[in-house]
Design an enzyme around this catalytic site. Structure first.
Site, short mmCIF file in Angstrom:
data_model
loop_
_atom_site.label_atom_id
_atom_site.label_comp_id
_atom_site.label_asym_id
_atom_site.label_seq_id
_atom_site.Cartn_x
_atom_site.Cartn_y
_atom_site.Cartn_z
N ASP A 160 0.86 -1.19 0.00
CA ASP A 160 0.00 0.00 0.00
C ASP A 160 0.89 1.23 0.00
OD1 ASP A 160 -2.46 -1.38 0.10
OD2 ASP A 160 -2.34 -1.57 2.27
N ASP A 207 -7.00 -1.46 -4.59
CA ASP A 207 -8.05 -1.10 -3.63
C ASP A 207 -8.95 -0.01 -4.22
OD1 ASP A 207 -6.83 -2.80 -1.76
OD2 ASP A 207 -5.68 -1.16 -0.86
#
Length: 152
Positions: free
Chosen positions: A112, A130
């Protein structure tokens, strides 16, 4: 599904994976680069769970869930008459799911790096996969709600 649908999913996965490979190659874990002060940072983290680090370490659960979701999406699109928007949302979800599954298989966690502060709240750090899943989910939900509204 048509060839262009598969190509779109592949494009999403490639963009997601290239962005993660770049961050992994150019940054050290937990390094943060300010892009827009007090709003947007590139912050390299890894997450073995879901959003907000829920269900940490449940690699197999996430891989199976994503695989089932992608298969269901492919079958649904192939067998039904989806509107443009419904199909777009579902393809975004499939591409995002595949992007994160690749990380889970390869690294046992996802990379991330998109870090936003919204009205002083440090939103959980996320990635392009995401984003695809979230935007796709919003599009599908909006399509369903609008379809129901038109039928009522």
């Amino acid at each position: 599904m048509k060839t262009r649908d598969y190509l779109f999913i592949i494009l999403l996965v490639v963009i997601d994976q290239l962005s993660k490979l770049y961050v992994n190659a150019k940054m050290t874990l937990h390094q943060s680069i300010e892009v827009i002060r007090n709003f947007f940072y590139i912050t390299y983290t890894r997450n073995s769970g879901a959003a907000w680090s829920l269900l940490q370490g449940q690699k197999l659960f996430f891989i199976i869930t994503a695989a089932v979701a992608v298969v269901v999406i492919v079958i649904y699109i192939s067998r039904s008459r989806c509107s443009f928007w419904e199909k777009l949302g579902l393809l975004l979800i499939a591409g995002g799911a595949i992007g994160n599954v690749i990380d889970r298989i390869r690294l046992s966690e996802v990379i991330d790096f998109l870090d936003f502060y919204i009205f002083g709240y440090d939103f959980p750090i996320f990635n392009i996969a995401d984003s695809c899943i979230t935007v796709g989910g919003i599009i599908v939900a909006a399509t369903i709600l609008l379809d129901r509204r038109e039928k009522a």
